[in-house]
Design a protein around this motif. Structure first.
Motif, PDB file in Angstrom:
ATOM      1  N   ASN A 395      46.746  50.557  39.739  1.00 16.26           N
ATOM      2  CA  ASN A 395      45.825  49.363  40.409  1.00 16.26           C
ATOM      3  C   ASN A 395      44.609  49.037  39.397  1.00 16.26           C
ATOM      4  N   LEU A 396      44.393  48.208  38.670  1.00 17.66           N
ATOM      5  CA  LEU A 396      43.192  47.883  37.654  1.00 17.66           C
ATOM      6  C   LEU A 396      42.362  47.060  38.128  1.00 17.66           C
ATOM      7  N   THR A 397      42.470  46.360  39.423  1.00 15.66           N
ATOM      8  CA  THR A 397      41.785  45.486  40.042  1.00 15.66           C
ATOM      9  C   THR A 397      40.414  46.130  40.372  1.00 15.66           C
ATOM     10  N   GLY A 398      39.407  45.246  39.935  1.00 14.24           N
ATOM     11  CA  GLY A 398      38.124  45.410  40.152  1.00 14.24           C
ATOM     12  C   GLY A 398      37.399  46.143  38.960  1.00 14.24           C
ATOM     13  N   ARG A 399      38.192  46.288  37.917  1.00 13.59           N
ATOM     14  CA  ARG A 399      37.672  46.649  36.620  1.00 13.59           C
ATOM     15  C   ARG A 399      37.527  45.357  35.660  1.00 13.59           C
ATOM     16  N   PHE A 400      37.473  44.070  36.356  1.00 13.70           N
ATOM     17  CA  PHE A 400      37.078  42.927  35.485  1.00 13.70           C
ATOM     18  C   PHE A 400      35.481  42.468  35.847  1.00 13.70           C
ATOM     19  N   PRO A 401      34.707  42.747  35.019  1.00 15.61           N
ATOM     20  CA  PRO A 401      33.194  42.315  35.472  1.00 15.61           C
ATOM     21  C   PRO A 401      33.181  40.785  35.554  1.00 15.61           C
ATOM     22  N   GLY A 402      32.117  40.324  36.580  1.00 16.09           N
ATOM     23  CA  GLY A 402      32.184  39.150  37.062  1.00 16.09           C
ATOM     24  C   GLY A 402      33.070  38.213  37.703  1.00 16.09           C
ATOM     25  N   VAL A 403      34.203  38.837  37.978  1.00 17.05           N
ATOM     26  CA  VAL A 403      35.529  37.919  38.407  1.00 17.05           C
ATOM     27  C   VAL A 403      35.286  38.047  40.065  1.00 17.05           C
ATOM     28  N   PRO A 404      35.236  37.123  40.909  1.00 21.07           N
ATOM     29  CA  PRO A 404      35.070  37.205  42.056  1.00 21.07           C
ATOM     30  C   PRO A 404      36.427  37.945  42.937  1.00 21.07           C
ATOM     31  N   GLY A 428      39.751  30.529  38.843  1.00 21.95           N
ATOM     32  CA  GLY A 428      39.098  30.461  40.221  1.00 21.95           C
ATOM     33  C   GLY A 428      38.985  29.009  40.817  1.00 21.95           C
ATOM     34  N   HIS A 429      39.548  27.980  40.151  1.00 24.72           N
ATOM     35  CA  HIS A 429      39.279  26.751  40.404  1.00 24.72           C
ATOM     36  C   HIS A 429      39.803  26.507  42.089  1.00 24.72           C
ATOM     37  N   ARG A 430      40.525  27.022  42.584  1.00 17.57           N
ATOM     38  CA  ARG A 430      40.980  26.913  43.970  1.00 17.57           C
ATOM     39  C   ARG A 430      40.019  27.279  44.961  1.00 17.57           C
ATOM     40  N   ASP A 431      38.827  28.070  44.360  1.00 19.53           N
ATOM     41  CA  ASP A 431      37.729  28.378  45.252  1.00 19.53           C
ATOM     42  C   ASP A 431      36.627  27.593  44.826  1.00 19.53           C
ATOM     43  N   ASP A 432      36.794  26.526  43.933  1.00 25.28           N
ATOM     44  CA  ASP A 432      35.635  25.908  43.549  1.00 25.28           C
ATOM     45  C   ASP A 432      34.969  26.654  42.405  1.00 25.28           C
ATOM     46  N   ASN A 433      35.584  27.405  41.476  1.00 26.56           N
ATOM     47  CA  ASN A 433      34.761  28.211  40.438  1.00 26.56           C
ATOM     48  C   ASN A 433      35.671  28.018  39.342  1.00 26.56           C
ATOM     49  N   ASN A 434      35.154  27.024  38.517  1.00 29.98           N
ATOM     50  CA  ASN A 434      35.771  26.583  37.242  1.00 29.98           C
ATOM     51  C   ASN A 434      35.391  27.607  36.112  1.00 29.98           C
ATOM     52  N   HIS A 435      34.733  28.637  36.000  1.00 30.29           N
ATOM     53  CA  HIS A 435      34.389  29.434  35.155  1.00 30.29           C
ATOM     54  C   HIS A 435      35.515  29.888  34.397  1.00 30.29           C
ATOM     55  N   PRO A 436      35.624  30.094  33.192  1.00 28.87           N
ATOM     56  CA  PRO A 436      36.653  30.580  32.400  1.00 28.87           C
ATOM     57  C   PRO A 436      36.401  32.197  32.305  1.00 28.87           C
ATOM     58  N   TYR A 437      37.711  32.923  32.744  1.00 32.87           N
ATOM     59  CA  TYR A 437      37.618  34.561  32.585  1.00 32.87           C
ATOM     60  C   TYR A 437      38.769  34.778  31.805  1.00 32.87           C
ATOM     61  N   VAL A 438      38.364  35.516  30.735  1.00 27.60           N
ATOM     62  CA  VAL A 438      39.255  36.016  29.667  1.00 27.60           C
ATOM     63  C   VAL A 438      39.074  37.435  29.563  1.00 27.60           C
ATOM     64  N   PHE A 439      39.839  38.439  29.561  1.00 28.95           N
ATOM     65  CA  PHE A 439      39.529  39.784  29.125  1.00 28.95           C
ATOM     66  C   PHE A 439      40.570  40.418  28.226  1.00 28.95           C
TER      67      PHE A 439
END
Length: 785
Positions: A395-404, A428-439
């Motif tokens: 499980n790699l969840t939680g290793r992506f900084p800044g992602v809610p 995250g747009h379904r939670d009104d978060n339009n920030h681009p998350y690319v890792f």
């Protein structure tokens, strides 16, 4: 308690108002009032329906109880002349002539799910309907409809490419099933609607084609309803995994771990049995769940192996005939989300269709380098990795900084160059978060680095792809545009090569051809030649001149025909017939442009079609300057024996350009009469153009400025008529096509040819391989010869 309400005022009597109301008999839960306890003993009784007032709202009468999926429809309209004739929308289109008391259907011959409606205020027999299948128009109050099919619109979710030559594209459309169509045809008129064929129903999502057999197509509609279609016989096999709980398979594992029952359990065996028993207990309380858009893929290592993601990952080694789960539930198993999405979604009016099912895998992919290295992401933020084909998961969840927490994982993209590298995007747009998350991770997820720094802050991301031939070249599909990076994501550039502002939901790079295919949610499918981007380096940008490698050119006989179908036939232009030669000259402009070549052995074949940003300012350039600039390079095509086959003049301005050789030889010299007519036509053309330019000089619109500068109107501009590609007489790079093309000049034979060109003191030569379409063809594609 009230929900969505649609309103319409009768134009002929403003006192008459209709309201499509979503209402509940229970009161609103006043959760903000301290100490409020909702009355849960009262059974919900919906009061939804069509209401009417004839006194401006003083009193209301319920006319009927029809309010189909209020959150989705709820539109209502009134006849402009008759206040008692009312229309309302739902899965079907309804009307009534008595204020709504007697509903009747009107629109049985068009697609269901009606969302938009326009009534002609001067003609009640004429109206437009916007539905999930497009736009329909009637001039007889719905007795008959015209489907407006020539608009370049379509909502593709995901696509798959096959290995035919030319290749075909398959993909799923919103509420319009899954379809397959050619990337080009051998018809001069281009690609028309009839070239596409349906391979599955429902809402279309993922699609794939067996890379070794183009007659085997996989397609999936909502909720993991995957099927396999044989195009030879049109035999469809439903292959959705049958619910087989993992705990039943694990019971055998318990017996194996237990070993000989006649001997005492060892501590090691005891731990193994307890571990399996814990998995059995956890599994037995979970039901299979599949996302509305269920991801699946054909393994790049074995075309008979397929993976499909539900809440677990399933694997089949016999093309979907049998499945086995190779993971536990990979979601967060949030019971509240799962219950809400599978049993109580919809608000006041329950709407449990499966579209909101949560706790599911949303993206999954296998390393193209190492079989069994699998990456997966879920709709509730989990990211997983297995390096042993599902035997164990990290499980790699939680290793992506800044992602809610619990942010939708939109894509995992394993690298084509390193099995430890994978790109991951979140939405995250379904939670009104339009920030681009690319890792990206380069060490199997132990460390993760963000690649979002240079992206616009509100461009949330749907998909990322790594180019299979150049490691540092990445492509990104966002809600508003695609992007490209030449340095592994350090800097992103908007990539809008003719693509309008539109959500890009999927990207695919053909493994053989250097073509990028974009699935847009609104403007259908776009393709793009990315060969120059794959080669582009700093040294090329600094060079005095550069000619890029030329893709093999397909040689076939283009079909002609007579197309007197009016203006309601949709056609997309084929890629230019022949060999496309990309080149670059340094200068202020760096835009890639499509130049039209002029054949040195005959009259002008058409004016250059560059983009505006590669041209001097309109007011500084007239027709004479444009013609002079378009002739400054000469491309010479020579045959296997060194003989000159063709000479083409092309644009020598700064920037990127393409010139197309249409695989024809130089034409025979003109006779005296033909040369005289050509000279007279050229002279008259100049007079006509100069006259038009003078006539348009006072027009300040963009169209007028073009005409005043001696340019043809752009396609789609007011006053411009652009016929289908096969009907254009002598336009396009390298000429050819249309009526006569090169005046009967012969096509070359298959083989290798050399193109030579000199610019800025440097001479470049590139080999052009001309070949006939080969390889397996599907039963639908047919013979191209």
């Amino acid at each position: 308690m009230l929900g969505r309400i649609g309103l319409a005022v009768a134009p002929s009597n403003p006192q008459v108002v209709y309201a499509m109301v979503e209402a509940d008999s229970n009161p609103n839960p006043e959760s903000l009032r301290k100490g409020f306890v909702p009355d849960t003993s009262r059974r919900q009784r919906l009061q939804s329906g069509l209401y009417r007032t004839a006194d401006g709202g003083a009193t209301w009468t319920k006319m009927n109880s029809d309010d189909d999926r209020p959150f989705y429809f709820s539109q209502v309209a009134v006849d402009p002349e008759d206040a008692d004739r009312v229309y309302w929308m739902g899965t079907q289109l309804y009307f009534a002539n008595d204020g709504g008391r007697t509903p009747r259907r009107v629109g049985q011959s068009i697609h269901v799910d009606n969302h938009a409606f326009w009534l002609d205020p001067s003609d009640p027999d004429h109206y437009l309907v916007g539905e999930d299948g497009g736009l329909a128009v009637t001039y007889d109050r719905g007795r008959s409809y015209d489907a407006i099919m020539q608009m370049p619109v379509g909502q593709f979710y995901a696509i798959g490419l096959d290995m035919q030559e030319p290749f075909w594209i398959c993909g799923g459309l919103q509420d319009n099933g899954s379809w397959c169509g050619p990337s080009r045809t051998n018809r001069r008129a281009g690609i028309v609607d009839q070239d596409w064929f349906n391979v599955d129903g429902g809402d279309g999502f993922y699609a794939a084609v067996d890379p070794t057999d183009p007659n085997t197509v996989y397609a999936e509609s909502q909720g993991g309803s995957i099927s396999r279609l044989d195009l030879r016989t049109w035999t469809r096999t439903q292959i959705r995994p049958v619910s087989q709980p993992l705990f039943r398979l694990l019971e055998d594992s318990v017996l194996i771990a237990r070993g000989d029952t006649a001997t005492p359990l060892t501590p090691l065996a005891q731990r193994a049995v307890e571990a399996y028993q814990a998995r059995i207990a956890a599994d037995s309380v979970n039901r299979p769940r599949f996302n509305w858009s269920t991801p699946f893929f054909v393994s790049p290592h074995n075309p008979r192996t397929i993976y499909l993601g539900g809440n677990r990952l399933y694997k089949s080694v016999d093309r979907g005939d049998h499945w086995a789960p190779i993971s536990e539930d990979l979601s967060t198993r949030d019971s509240v989300r799962i219950k809400l999405s599978t049993r109580t979604s919809g608000g006041i009016t329950r709407d449990v269709t499966g579209a909101e099912t949560h706790g599911t895998i949303t993206t999954v992919a296998e390393s193209p380098l190492r079989a069994g290295v699998i990456w997966a992401g879920t709709d509730d933020g989990n990211v997983w990795l297995s390096t042993d084909d599902g035997a164990a998961w990290t499980n790699l969840t939680g290793r992506f900084p800044g992602v809610p927490a619990r942010t939708w994982v939109s894509r995992v993209e394993p690298s084509h160059f390193d099995s430890a590298t994978c790109y991951v995007t979140f939405d995250g747009h379904r939670d009104d978060n339009n920030h681009p998350y690319v890792f990206v991770t380069t060490d199997f997820g132990r460390t993760v680095r963000s690649l979002s720094a240079t992206l616009p802050d509100d461009y949330f991301v749907h998909v990322i792809r790594e180019d299979p031939r150049r490691r540092s070249l990445l492509f990104l599909g966002t809600e508003y545009a695609p992007f490209v990076s030449f340095d592994s994501g350090a800097i992103w550039h908007r990539l809008d090569w003719g693509l309008p502002t539109v959500p890009v939901h999927d990207l695919a790079i053909h493994p053989r051809d250097r073509v990028l295919v974009a699935a847009t949610h609104g403007r259908s499918i776009y393709t793009m030649d990315i060969g120059p981007l794959e080669e582009l380096t700093d040294s090329i940008l600094a060079a005095a001149f550069h000619v890029f490698a030329v893709e093999p050119a397909l040689l076939f006989n283009e079909r002609t025909g007579q197309f007197w179908s009016g203006n309601k036939l949709f056609d997309a232009p084929n890629p230019p017939f022949g060999a496309r030669i990309a080149y670059r000259l340094p200068g202020a402009s760096s835009a890639v442009v499509d130049t039209a070549a002029r054949d040195s052995a005959g009259p002008e074949q058409g004016e250059p079609g560059e983009q505006d940003d590669a041209r001097p300012a309109l007011e500084e350039e007239g027709p004479d300057q444009r013609r002079a600039r378009a002739d400054t390079l000469q491309f010479v095509i020579t045959g296997p024996l060194g003989d000159t086959v063709r000479t083409i003049r092309a644009n020598g301005g700064p920037g990127f350009h393409w010139v197309t050789w249409d695989l024809r030889k130089n034409r025979s010299p003109m006779g005296r009469a033909a040369r005289r007519d050509s000279i007279l036509a050229a002279a008259r053309s100049k007079v006509v153009r100069d006259s038009l330019a003078e006539a348009w000089r006072a027009d300040t619109t963009e169209h007028g400025r073009r005409m005043a500068a001696g340019r043809d109107p752009e396609p789609g501009e007011p006053g411009a008529y652009e016929p289908p590609a096969g009907l254009r007489s002598g336009r396009g790079g390298g000429g050819g096509g249309g009526f006569g093309g090169l005046g009967g000049a012969a096509l070359v034979d298959p083989g290798d040819y050399v193109v030579s060109v000199t610019a800025n003191g440097a001479t470049y030569r590139r080999v052009i391989h001309v070949q006939r379409p080969s390889g397996p063809k599907s039963a639908v594609a047919g013979d191209w010869e």
